[in-house]
Scaffold this motif. Structure first.
Motif, PDB file in Angstrom:
ATOM      1  N   THR A  27      -4.932  -2.663   1.705  1.00 27.66           N
ATOM      2  CA  THR A  27      -5.795  -2.114   2.741  1.00 27.66           C
ATOM      3  C   THR A  27      -5.088  -0.953   3.427  1.00 27.66           C
ATOM      4  O   THR A  27      -3.961  -1.116   3.933  1.00 27.66           O
ATOM      5  N   GLY A  28      -5.737   0.213   3.426  1.00 29.06           N
ATOM      6  CA  GLY A  28      -5.189   1.388   4.081  1.00 29.06           C
ATOM      7  C   GLY A  28      -6.139   1.916   5.134  1.00 29.06           C
ATOM      8  O   GLY A  28      -6.897   1.153   5.741  1.00 29.06           O
ATOM      9  N   VAL A  29      -6.136   3.220   5.320  1.00 29.68           N
ATOM     10  CA  VAL A  29      -7.003   3.871   6.306  1.00 29.68           C
ATOM     11  C   VAL A  29      -7.709   5.027   5.621  1.00 29.68           C
ATOM     12  O   VAL A  29      -7.046   5.910   5.039  1.00 29.68           O
TER      13      VAL A  29
ATOM     14  N   GLY B   3      -4.874   9.523   6.988  1.00 26.88           N
ATOM     15  CA  GLY B   3      -5.151   8.443   6.048  1.00 26.88           C
ATOM     16  C   GLY B   3      -3.911   7.675   5.635  1.00 26.88           C
ATOM     17  O   GLY B   3      -2.776   8.133   5.772  1.00 26.88           O
ATOM     18  N   ARG B   4      -4.152   6.484   5.146  1.00 32.46           N
ATOM     19  CA  ARG B   4      -3.114   5.667   4.507  1.00 32.46           C
ATOM     20  C   ARG B   4      -3.719   5.184   3.192  1.00 32.46           C
ATOM     21  O   ARG B   4      -4.698   4.434   3.193  1.00 32.46           O
ATOM     22  N   ASN B   5      -3.127   5.644   2.085  1.00 33.73           N
ATOM     23  CA  ASN B   5      -3.773   5.535   0.777  1.00 33.73           C
ATOM     24  C   ASN B   5      -3.486   4.175   0.129  1.00 33.73           C
ATOM     25  O   ASN B   5      -2.378   3.930  -0.363  1.00 33.73           O
ATOM     26  N   ALA B   6      -4.515   3.338   0.115  1.00 34.88           N
ATOM     27  CA  ALA B   6      -4.360   2.008  -0.477  1.00 34.88           C
ATOM     28  C   ALA B   6      -4.119   2.098  -1.977  1.00 34.88           C
ATOM     29  O   ALA B   6      -3.379   1.276  -2.541  1.00 34.88           O
ATOM     30  N   LEU B   7      -4.718   3.104  -2.633  1.00 34.60           N
ATOM     31  CA  LEU B   7      -4.493   3.265  -4.071  1.00 34.60           C
ATOM     32  C   LEU B   7      -3.028   3.614  -4.340  1.00 34.60           C
ATOM     33  O   LEU B   7      -2.443   3.115  -5.308  1.00 34.60           O
ATOM     34  N   ASP B   8      -2.434   4.450  -3.489  1.00 33.71           N
ATOM     35  CA  ASP B   8      -1.012   4.743  -3.651  1.00 33.71           C
ATOM     36  C   ASP B   8      -0.188   3.459  -3.564  1.00 33.71           C
ATOM     37  O   ASP B   8       0.756   3.260  -4.338  1.00 33.71           O
ATOM     38  N   GLY B   9      -0.530   2.604  -2.606  1.00 37.41           N
ATOM     39  CA  GLY B   9       0.194   1.335  -2.483  1.00 37.41           C
ATOM     40  C   GLY B   9       0.085   0.507  -3.744  1.00 37.41           C
ATOM     41  O   GLY B   9       1.074  -0.078  -4.222  1.00 37.41           O
ATOM     42  N   ALA B  10      -1.128   0.467  -4.329  1.00 38.65           N
ATOM     43  CA  ALA B  10      -1.334  -0.306  -5.557  1.00 38.65           C
ATOM     44  C   ALA B  10      -0.587   0.304  -6.729  1.00 38.65           C
ATOM     45  O   ALA B  10       0.024  -0.400  -7.545  1.00 38.65           O
ATOM     46  N   VAL B  11      -0.601   1.649  -6.816  1.00 38.34           N
ATOM     47  CA  VAL B  11       0.111   2.323  -7.910  1.00 38.34           C
ATOM     48  C   VAL B  11       1.618   2.092  -7.787  1.00 38.34           C
ATOM     49  O   VAL B  11       2.303   1.806  -8.776  1.00 38.34           O
ATOM     50  N   LEU B  12       2.147   2.209  -6.576  1.00 35.40           N
ATOM     51  CA  LEU B  12       3.577   1.984  -6.377  1.00 35.40           C
ATOM     52  C   LEU B  12       3.946   0.538  -6.692  1.00 35.40           C
ATOM     53  O   LEU B  12       4.998   0.269  -7.286  1.00 35.40           O
ATOM     54  N   GLY B  13       3.083  -0.389  -6.318  1.00 35.77           N
ATOM     55  CA  GLY B  13       3.324  -1.785  -6.667  1.00 35.77           C
ATOM     56  C   GLY B  13       3.345  -1.979  -8.174  1.00 35.77           C
ATOM     57  O   GLY B  13       4.205  -2.686  -8.718  1.00 35.77           O
ATOM     58  N   TYR B  14       2.405  -1.317  -8.874  1.00 34.51           N
ATOM     59  CA  TYR B  14       2.363  -1.395 -10.343  1.00 34.51           C
ATOM     60  C   TYR B  14       3.654  -0.845 -10.943  1.00 34.51           C
ATOM     61  O   TYR B  14       4.233  -1.436 -11.858  1.00 34.51           O
TER      62      TYR B  14
ATOM     63  N   GLY C 292       5.280  -1.827  -2.653  1.00 31.99           N
ATOM     64  CA  GLY C 292       4.351  -0.722  -2.849  1.00 31.99           C
ATOM     65  C   GLY C 292       3.514  -0.473  -1.618  1.00 31.99           C
ATOM     66  O   GLY C 292       3.291   0.672  -1.214  1.00 31.99           O
ATOM     67  N   ALA C 293       3.042  -1.545  -1.006  1.00 31.81           N
ATOM     68  CA  ALA C 293       2.236  -1.411   0.207  1.00 31.81           C
ATOM     69  C   ALA C 293       3.061  -0.819   1.339  1.00 31.81           C
ATOM     70  O   ALA C 293       2.610   0.074   2.074  1.00 31.81           O
ATOM     71  N   GLU C 294       4.276  -1.316   1.487  1.00 35.69           N
ATOM     72  CA  GLU C 294       5.125  -0.818   2.572  1.00 35.69           C
ATOM     73  C   GLU C 294       5.408   0.669   2.407  1.00 35.69           C
ATOM     74  O   GLU C 294       5.366   1.443   3.374  1.00 35.69           O
ATOM     75  N   ALA C 295       5.685   1.103   1.192  1.00 39.45           N
ATOM     76  CA  ALA C 295       5.984   2.513   0.951  1.00 39.45           C
ATOM     77  C   ALA C 295       4.795   3.408   1.286  1.00 39.45           C
ATOM     78  O   ALA C 295       4.969   4.556   1.721  1.00 39.45           O
ATOM     79  N   ALA C 296       3.593   2.915   1.080  1.00 39.02           N
ATOM     80  CA  ALA C 296       2.385   3.707   1.324  1.00 39.02           C
ATOM     81  C   ALA C 296       1.847   3.515   2.740  1.00 39.02           C
ATOM     82  O   ALA C 296       0.823   4.120   3.089  1.00 39.02           O
ATOM     83  N   GLY C 297       2.512   2.710   3.539  1.00 32.78           N
ATOM     84  CA  GLY C 297       2.042   2.465   4.899  1.00 32.78           C
ATOM     85  C   GLY C 297       0.783   1.632   4.957  1.00 32.78           C
ATOM     86  O   GLY C 297      -0.026   1.767   5.879  1.00 32.78           O
TER      87      GLY C 297
END
Length: 409
Positions: A176-178, A189-200, A262-267
């Motif tokens: 969940t982002g913004v 914004g806070r990119n939830a897709l970035d968090g998911a990609v970084l987690g992957y 990944g989530a932490e890195a993407a905020g």
């Protein structure tokens, strides 16, 4: 009745039903149904059980598409299991139509002679093997209480003594982002897709440093709506596998750390929802395997031991059953050697002459193995002694976790 006579009569019982079993296999194949939606297969199989004169409990153990039928009033109780769910998009690429009807044939043959032979049989319809954990849910409801041994046979490209079963648990990671306008106000914004990609990517790096018998697979199920909107929601699904239910726990912790990082890195925030069923590894009972192997060889199907090739590696909720009662999960050739399961090619072979032979031969081999457990000299004792030693070795905590609800890391 001596064992040789019992086996001859069991084979005759299966062969008398062979056409009906094969027809049912084809019907299930033509009506693929996924987890917990196997209503056509449930109704077809329970109808055939009733045609054979057995009382059947439909929607058994609290599951709409499970069933149970019993015969015999004395002696050892052997459970024969049927699976009949299909794979999304691939149909019966795992050949569960064969599992269902081979189990049906073995169960009905054993039921016809149970009272005379001094044994009991329970025929169980077990839905949702492909990730739903039907057998686990049935076990929690008491399906295996009082059962002395359990068996099923799974189609493959070769006749094998066992499947190489590893433990697995599934997890969904929801990020969940913004949301924000990606051009005008990207800084808000806070990119939830970035968090998911970084987690992957974190998990991809982790894969270099896990045991050779461990596996992690993931997909993206959600990643945003339009490219000019910073995604506020993203989701990935994962399967985490390890050689045993005991070694799975620390691997889950490592995967969870990767996804959270990944989530932490993407905020962003991430919620991990672990599926409430954990598939255990398989404790194959070698005394039962030996009995089945002898019976399969008598049908012209000598069993190979899994090795570099052929081998079938995967996960099944039959593993959980094997922690509760002595169990086997041999593989029966229903396709040419080397044809992998979970492919369109294997789905075609599951409704072919080789698949049909697997239905009948699988039914006979299991029925004969039921006879060995009922009347074979020393067979049941050897099975039970081995099982007691095996479960003592794995420990009570691992055994209980095979059926207890596990919420995950």
């Amino acid at each position: 009745m001596d064992l040789e006579t019992l086996k001859a009569r069991l084979r005759a019982e299966v062969e008398a039903r062979a056409d009906r079993l094969v027809a049912a296999s084809h019907e299930i194949h033509e009506h693929p149904e996924v987890n917990f939606e196997e209503r056509f297969a449930h109704d077809l199989l329970t109808g055939i059980v009733e045609e054979a004169g057995l009382a059947v409990e439909r929607s058994a153990f609290g599951l709409d598409t499970a069933f149970a039928a019993r015969a015999g009033t004395r002696g050892p109780t052997v459970a024969v299991l049927c699976e009949y769910d299909a794979l999304p998009g691939l149909g019966h690429a795992c050949g569960h139509n064969i599992i269902a009807t081979a189990g049906l044939g073995a169960g009905l043959a054993a039921a016809a002679l149970a009272e005379e032979a001094g044994g009991c049989v329970v025929l169980l319809g077990t839905p949702a093997e492909e990730g739903g954990g039907g057998k686990i849910l049935m076990a929690r409801a008491g399906a295996f209480d009082g059962v002395d041994a359990a068996m099923m046979v799974h189609p493959a490209g070769d006749d094998l003594s066992r499947m190489e079963v590893i433990a697995v648990q599934e997890v969904t990671a929801t990020y969940t982002g913004v949301a924000a306008h990606a051009a005008a106000f990207p800084h808000e914004g806070r990119n939830a897709l970035d968090g998911a990609v970084l987690g992957y990517l974190n998990v991809a790096a982790l894969r270099q440093h896990i045991r050779p018998d461990e596996r992690i697979h993931g997909i993206f199920t959600s990643g945003g709506d339009k490219p000019n909107i910073v995604p506020a929601h993203a989701e990935t699904e994962w399967m985490v596998r390890s050689s045993s239910i005991a070694t799975l726990a620390p691997l889950k912790e490592r995967v969870a750390a990767c996804l959270r990082a990944g989530a932490e890195a993407a905020g962003c925030e991430v919620a991990l929802a672990w599926k409430a069923v954990v598939y255990a590894d398989m404790l194959d009972n070698q005394a039962m395997v030996a009995a089945y192997a002898a019976n399969a060889a008598a049908l012209g199907r000598p069993l190979a031991e899994p090795g570099a090739a052929p081998r079938v590696v995967g996960s099944t909720d039959m593993g959980n059953v094997s922690y509760l009662v002595p169990s086997i999960h041999p593989m029966i050739a229903a396709a040419p050697s080397g044809v992998p399961i979970h492919t369109t090619q294997f789905a075609e072979h599951a409704r072919s002459p080789s698949g049909d032979r697997a239905v009948v031969d699988g039914a006979v081999a299991m029925a004969w193995t039921v006879a060995d457990l009922w009347a074979g000299e020393g067979v049941l004792d050897a099975v039970q002694q081995e099982f007691a030693a095996t479960v003592a070795g794995v420990g009570e905590a691992a055994r209980r976790s095979a059926i207890d609800e596990v919420t995950g890391a």
